[in-house]
Design an enzyme around this catalytic site. Structure first.
Site, PDB file in Angstrom:
ATOM      1  N   LYS A 196       0.875  -1.180   0.000  1.00  0.00           N
ATOM      2  CA  LYS A 196       0.000   0.000   0.000  1.00  0.00           C
ATOM      3  C   LYS A 196       0.912   1.230   0.000  1.00  0.00           C
ATOM      4  O   LYS A 196       1.502   1.570   1.014  1.00  0.00           O
ATOM      5  CB  LYS A 196      -0.900  -0.068   1.241  1.00  0.00           C
ATOM      6  CG  LYS A 196      -1.421   1.218   1.780  1.00  0.00           C
ATOM      7  CD  LYS A 196      -2.583   1.824   1.099  1.00  0.00           C
ATOM      8  CE  LYS A 196      -2.889   3.161   1.772  1.00  0.00           C
ATOM      9  NZ  LYS A 196      -1.954   4.228   1.369  1.00  0.00           N
ATOM     10  N   GLY A 249       6.457   4.922   8.274  1.00  0.00           N
ATOM     11  CA  GLY A 249       5.579   6.078   8.379  1.00  0.00           C
ATOM     12  C   GLY A 249       5.680   6.684   9.765  1.00  0.00           C
ATOM     13  O   GLY A 249       6.684   6.518  10.464  1.00  0.00           O
ATOM     14  N   SER A 250       4.618   7.365  10.166  1.00  0.00           N
ATOM     15  CA  SER A 250       4.662   8.096  11.431  1.00  0.00           C
ATOM     16  C   SER A 250       4.534   7.141  12.618  1.00  0.00           C
ATOM     17  O   SER A 250       3.971   6.055  12.511  1.00  0.00           O
ATOM     18  CB  SER A 250       3.519   9.107  11.473  1.00  0.00           C
ATOM     19  OG  SER A 250       2.279   8.421  11.424  1.00  0.00           O
ATOM     20  N   THR A 251       5.035   7.579  13.753  1.00  0.00           N
ATOM     21  CA  THR A 251       4.949   6.772  14.974  1.00  0.00           C
ATOM     22  C   THR A 251       3.493   6.550  15.362  1.00  0.00           C
ATOM     23  O   THR A 251       3.114   5.443  15.771  1.00  0.00           O
ATOM     24  CB  THR A 251       5.731   7.478  16.105  1.00  0.00           C
ATOM     25  OG1 THR A 251       7.109   7.511  15.706  1.00  0.00           O
ATOM     26  CG2 THR A 251       5.601   6.749  17.427  1.00  0.00           C
ATOM     27  N   GLY A 254       2.120   3.940  13.172  1.00  0.00           N
ATOM     28  CA  GLY A 254       2.855   2.709  13.504  1.00  0.00           C
ATOM     29  C   GLY A 254       2.287   2.036  14.749  1.00  0.00           C
ATOM     30  O   GLY A 254       2.196   0.805  14.820  1.00  0.00           O
ATOM     31  N   GLU A 271       9.315   1.139  10.868  1.00  0.00           N
ATOM     32  CA  GLU A 271      10.305   2.213  10.666  1.00  0.00           C
ATOM     33  C   GLU A 271       9.556   3.529  10.818  1.00  0.00           C
ATOM     34  O   GLU A 271       8.768   3.896   9.950  1.00  0.00           O
ATOM     35  CB  GLU A 271      10.919   2.138   9.256  1.00  0.00           C
ATOM     36  CG  GLU A 271      11.732   0.905   8.992  1.00  0.00           C
ATOM     37  CD  GLU A 271      12.992   0.829   9.817  1.00  0.00           C
ATOM     38  OE1 GLU A 271      13.355   1.824  10.479  1.00  0.00           O
ATOM     39  OE2 GLU A 271      13.608  -0.240   9.825  1.00  0.00           O
ATOM     40  N   CYS A 305      13.082  10.820   7.425  1.00  0.00           N
ATOM     41  CA  CYS A 305      12.865  10.341   8.801  1.00  0.00           C
ATOM     42  C   CYS A 305      14.079  10.595   9.674  1.00  0.00           C
ATOM     43  O   CYS A 305      13.948  10.892  10.857  1.00  0.00           O
ATOM     44  CB  CYS A 305      12.514   8.866   8.786  1.00  0.00           C
ATOM     45  SG  CYS A 305      13.679   7.898   7.821  1.00  0.00           S
ATOM     46  N   GLU A 401       8.622  15.925  15.782  1.00  0.00           N
ATOM     47  CA  GLU A 401       9.062  15.810  14.390  1.00  0.00           C
ATOM     48  C   GLU A 401       8.266  16.796  13.533  1.00  0.00           C
ATOM     49  O   GLU A 401       7.036  16.737  13.489  1.00  0.00           O
ATOM     50  CB  GLU A 401       8.821  14.385  13.887  1.00  0.00           C
ATOM     51  CG  GLU A 401       9.334  14.183  12.481  1.00  0.00           C
ATOM     52  CD  GLU A 401       9.104  12.768  11.970  1.00  0.00           C
ATOM     53  OE1 GLU A 401       7.978  12.271  12.091  1.00  0.00           O
ATOM     54  OE2 GLU A 401      10.064  12.190  11.447  1.00  0.00           O
TER      55      GLU A 401
HETATM   56  P1  NAD Z   1       1.731   8.283   7.872  1.00  0.00           P
HETATM   57  O1  NAD Z   1       2.035   7.434   9.045  1.00  0.00           O
HETATM   58  O2  NAD Z   1       0.640   9.255   7.945  1.00  0.00           O
HETATM   59  O3  NAD Z   1       1.377   7.347   6.615  1.00  0.00           O
HETATM   60  C1  NAD Z   1       2.229   6.299   6.232  1.00  0.00           C
HETATM   61  C2  NAD Z   1       1.414   5.227   5.526  1.00  0.00           C
HETATM   62  O4  NAD Z   1       0.467   4.691   6.443  1.00  0.00           O
HETATM   63  C3  NAD Z   1       0.618   5.721   4.322  1.00  0.00           C
HETATM   64  O5  NAD Z   1       0.666   4.739   3.308  1.00  0.00           O
HETATM   65  C4  NAD Z   1      -0.785   5.840   4.875  1.00  0.00           C
HETATM   66  O6  NAD Z   1      -1.768   5.673   3.900  1.00  0.00           O
HETATM   67  C5  NAD Z   1      -0.814   4.676   5.854  1.00  0.00           C
HETATM   68  N1  NAD Z   1      -1.821   4.802   6.927  1.00  0.00           N
HETATM   69  C6  NAD Z   1      -2.345   5.930   7.468  1.00  0.00           C
HETATM   70  N2  NAD Z   1      -3.236   5.618   8.433  1.00  0.00           N
HETATM   71  C7  NAD Z   1      -3.272   4.259   8.509  1.00  0.00           C
HETATM   72  C8  NAD Z   1      -3.967   3.328   9.331  1.00  0.00           C
HETATM   73  N3  NAD Z   1      -4.845   3.723  10.268  1.00  0.00           N
HETATM   74  N4  NAD Z   1      -3.740   2.012   9.162  1.00  0.00           N
HETATM   75  C9  NAD Z   1      -2.855   1.584   8.239  1.00  0.00           C
HETATM   76  N5  NAD Z   1      -2.161   2.412   7.424  1.00  0.00           N
HETATM   77  C10 NAD Z   1      -2.361   3.740   7.566  1.00  0.00           C
HETATM   78  O7  NAD Z   1       3.117   8.937   7.495  1.00  0.00           O
HETATM   79  P2  NAD Z   1       3.445   9.942   6.312  1.00  0.00           P
HETATM   80  O8  NAD Z   1       2.877  11.259   6.664  1.00  0.00           O
HETATM   81  O9  NAD Z   1       3.063   9.319   5.011  1.00  0.00           O
HETATM   82  O10 NAD Z   1       5.046   9.961   6.361  1.00  0.00           O
HETATM   83  C11 NAD Z   1       5.758  10.728   7.243  1.00  0.00           C
HETATM   84  C12 NAD Z   1       6.223   9.926   8.436  1.00  0.00           C
HETATM   85  O11 NAD Z   1       6.942   8.760   8.017  1.00  0.00           O
HETATM   86  C13 NAD Z   1       7.192  10.687   9.300  1.00  0.00           C
HETATM   87  O12 NAD Z   1       6.880  10.492  10.651  1.00  0.00           O
HETATM   88  C14 NAD Z   1       8.530  10.065   8.973  1.00  0.00           C
HETATM   89  O13 NAD Z   1       9.503  10.214   9.956  1.00  0.00           O
HETATM   90  C15 NAD Z   1       8.158   8.659   8.743  1.00  0.00           C
HETATM   91  N6  NAD Z   1       9.187   7.949   7.959  1.00  0.00           N
HETATM   92  C16 NAD Z   1      10.008   7.037   8.582  1.00  0.00           C
HETATM   93  C17 NAD Z   1      11.019   6.405   7.883  1.00  0.00           C
HETATM   94  C18 NAD Z   1      11.944   5.399   8.556  1.00  0.00           C
HETATM   95  O14 NAD Z   1      12.591   4.631   7.861  1.00  0.00           O
HETATM   96  N7  NAD Z   1      12.035   5.375   9.865  1.00  0.00           N
HETATM   97  C19 NAD Z   1      11.210   6.682   6.537  1.00  0.00           C
HETATM   98  C20 NAD Z   1      10.367   7.608   5.923  1.00  0.00           C
HETATM   99  C21 NAD Z   1       9.352   8.237   6.648  1.00  0.00           C
END
Ligand code: NAD
Length: 497
Positions: A196, A249-251, A254, A271, A305, A401
């Site tokens: 996804k 994605g975001s904590t 996560g 991650e 990130c 962040e």
């Molecule tokens: P996000 O967590 O909002 O979204 C990430 C993904 O999760 C997207 O595909 C989104 O559609 C999906 N998602 C959203 N809500 C969901 C739910 N309830 N259930 C399942 N999936 C869901 O993050 P973002 O705004 O897309 O990205 C930014 C964040 O990602 C920042 O916090 C950044 O630090 C982090 N990030 C971490 C790394 C790493 O390797 N540690 C790398 C890149 C980005």
């Protein structure tokens, strides 16, 4: 803003299509027929529409992946063939590298030139690195004791078996690269996958899906569902037939996915976010450290990130380092990513632009000093590279962040103080130390609570070096052998002979 740099005709042709879900090597509409619109963040204009998956589509994709995993074509494929397929996919991505880079630019806003040498090239390198692992997945033989059966002989050994169906969910900041970090080890081990992409940035992954098919992967091995996280992402993370979840994605999200995983005992790698410190010691070369610190925060418009978003500089050289970084920030050209002279493109969305500006305005309201930048502008979602000083360690700008081109700078007097400041944050993804005092650097490394520590560089990643977070930055590691392990179950076998 220049309009004279156009993408290849084949990029535009692909970008402007109405895109379906990619299931069983076919583009398919969502069962409901729903679609969602994508935009170009450099101007906010409509780019194209993609299928919007719901629970039924996710179920369809997971079943396709399960059938592939259990089928003869993929389930019985030998490691050498899995290696060759990954290598073939990398070759096809190399052939279409320009298209993939331009799609990242149109869909994400980043520079096409940078996407070509970073996002796309690193994705190709990663696929080739993981292709090598396909033939090197081993267990071990174990000389057992079994004291309860003293007279018998035994043969004990372990096997690493593919985990099964992988559900992968990724963020929008490196759409293709983050997907490849998951796809490559999963396919090297023999897993199948439903991916996804982020709501905003599915295009490069949809293009890669076509190349997966062209490479000759059997039906259902790799599937892409586009849509909204809280619907399609949630359905994937809650699906009982998914054996392994991997999320970038975001904590906050996560944690939601982690809880869903626990309900089904699904294996999981997370991650997550970061607020990484860049630590400059007094002996550092000021120009080198300032250039490194500027790149640590401004690369990819701060949407990294592990971005070095907290700067700690030893007081003797604080003013000079901050001045140098501000000079670099002031010299950066903001513009659309197709223009090769652009140093920094737009942020991903209007929502992200407003969020980043809110933090900057909060800094202003708190009486912090805006050393440079501090403003947003359009059309498109631009935020100036910003350096903020005279700010308290406990401020939200230092603790949270921001995920944009905003650096907070704080001086320190001694090593104990900077260790405390660096660790005083919920995240623990990365940290960099800028110094040539080897003894001091080695004393610092074990005391920094983060998954990576870089010395005289920042966010430098390699396919062979594990990457992941301490504390709220995640769970598990990607890259290297640990990534391979994370897509396998470890089975113990004991034979009485
Ligand atoms: P996000 O967590 O909002 O979204 C990430 C993904 O999760 C997207 O595909 C989104 O559609 C999906 N998602 C959203 N809500 C969901 C739910 N309830 N259930 C399942 N999936 C869901 O993050 P973002 O705004 O897309 O990205 C930014 C964040 O990602 C920042 O916090 C950044 O630090 C982090 N990030 C971490 C790394 C790493 O390797 N540690 C790398 C890149 C980005």
């Amino acid at each position: 803003m220049s309009k004279q740099f156009s993408p290849l005709a084949s990029t535009l042709l692909f970008a402007q299509r109405q895109h379906g879900l990619f299931i069983n090597n076919q583009s398919q509409a969502a069962i409901s027929g729903a679609t969602m619109e994508l935009e170009n963040p450099a101007n906010g204009e409509f780019l194209c529409s993609v299928a919007q998956a719901d629970v039924m589509d996710v179920d369809r994709a997971v079943h396709a992946a399960k059938n592939a995993f259990e089928g003869q074509a993929w389930g019985k494929m030998r490691p050498r063939e899995r290696q060759n397929l990954l290598w073939r996919l990398a070759d096809l991505m190399e052939r279409d590298a320009q298209i993939l880079a331009e799609l990242e630019c149109l869909n994400n806003g980043k520079s096409a030139q940078v996407a070509l040498v970073m996002d796309v090239q690193l994705s190709i390198d990663f696929l080739r690195y993981m292709a090598g692992w396909a033939t090197k997945i081993t267990g071990s033989t174990v000389d057992v004791s079994i004291p309860l059966i003293p007279d018998a002989d035994f043969h004990g050994f372990t096997r690493r078996e593919p985990a099964g169906v992988v559900g992968a969910i990724v963020a929008w900041n490196f759409p293709l690269l983050l997907a490849c970090w998951k796809l490559a080890p999963a396919l090297a081990t023999g897993c199948s996958m439903v991916l996804k992409p982020a709501d905003e940035t599915p295009l490069s992954v949809l293009k890669m899906a076509e190349l997966v098919q062209e490479a000759g992967y059997p039906e259902g091995v790799f599937n892409v569902i586009t849509g909204v996280g809280s619907i399609a992402g949630a359905a994937l993370s809650e699906h009982p037939l998914v054996n392994k979840l991997t999320f970038t994605g975001s904590t906050q999200v996560g944690q939601i996915i982690g809880k869903a995983a626990l309900d089904n005992m699904t294996r999981i790698t997370l991650e997550l976010g970061g607020k990484s410190p860049t630590i400059v010691l007094a002996d550092a070369n000021i120009k080198t450290a300032a250039a490194g610190a500027a790149n640590a925060i401004f690369f990819n418009h701060g949407q990294v990130c592990s971005a070095g978003s907290r700067l700690y500089v030893q007081r003797e050289i604080f003013d000079q380092v901050v001045e140098e970084i501000a000079a670099i920030a002031n010299s950066m050209q903001l513009g659309e990513g197709m223009d090769p002279s652009t140093d920094m493109g737009p942020l991903i969305s209007s929502k992200q632009q407003k969020r980043v500006q809110r933090y900057i305005d909060q800094g202003k309201a708190l009486g912090a000093k805006i050393v440079c930048g501090g403003e947003s502008f359009g059309p498109g979602y631009f935020v100036q590279p910003t350096v903020i000083s005279e700010i308290n360690q406990s401020s939200p700008l230092v603790q949270e962040e921001i995920f944009g081109p905003v650096l907070v700078a704080i001086p320190f007097d001694n090593i104990e103080e900077v260790i405390e400041l660096a660790n005083d944050n919920p995240y623990g993804l990365g940290a960099s130390i800028w110094s040539n005092d080897l003894a001091l650097v080695h004393r610092l490394i074990p005391r920094i609570k983060s998954g990576s520590v870089w010395v005289n560089c920042h966010s430098a990643l390699d396919p062979a070096l594990p990457f992941g977070g301490y504390k709220m930055s995640g769970y598990g590691r990607e890259m290297g052998e640990e990534a391979i392990f994370s897509y396998t179950e470890h089975k113990s076998v004991l034979i009485r002979i």
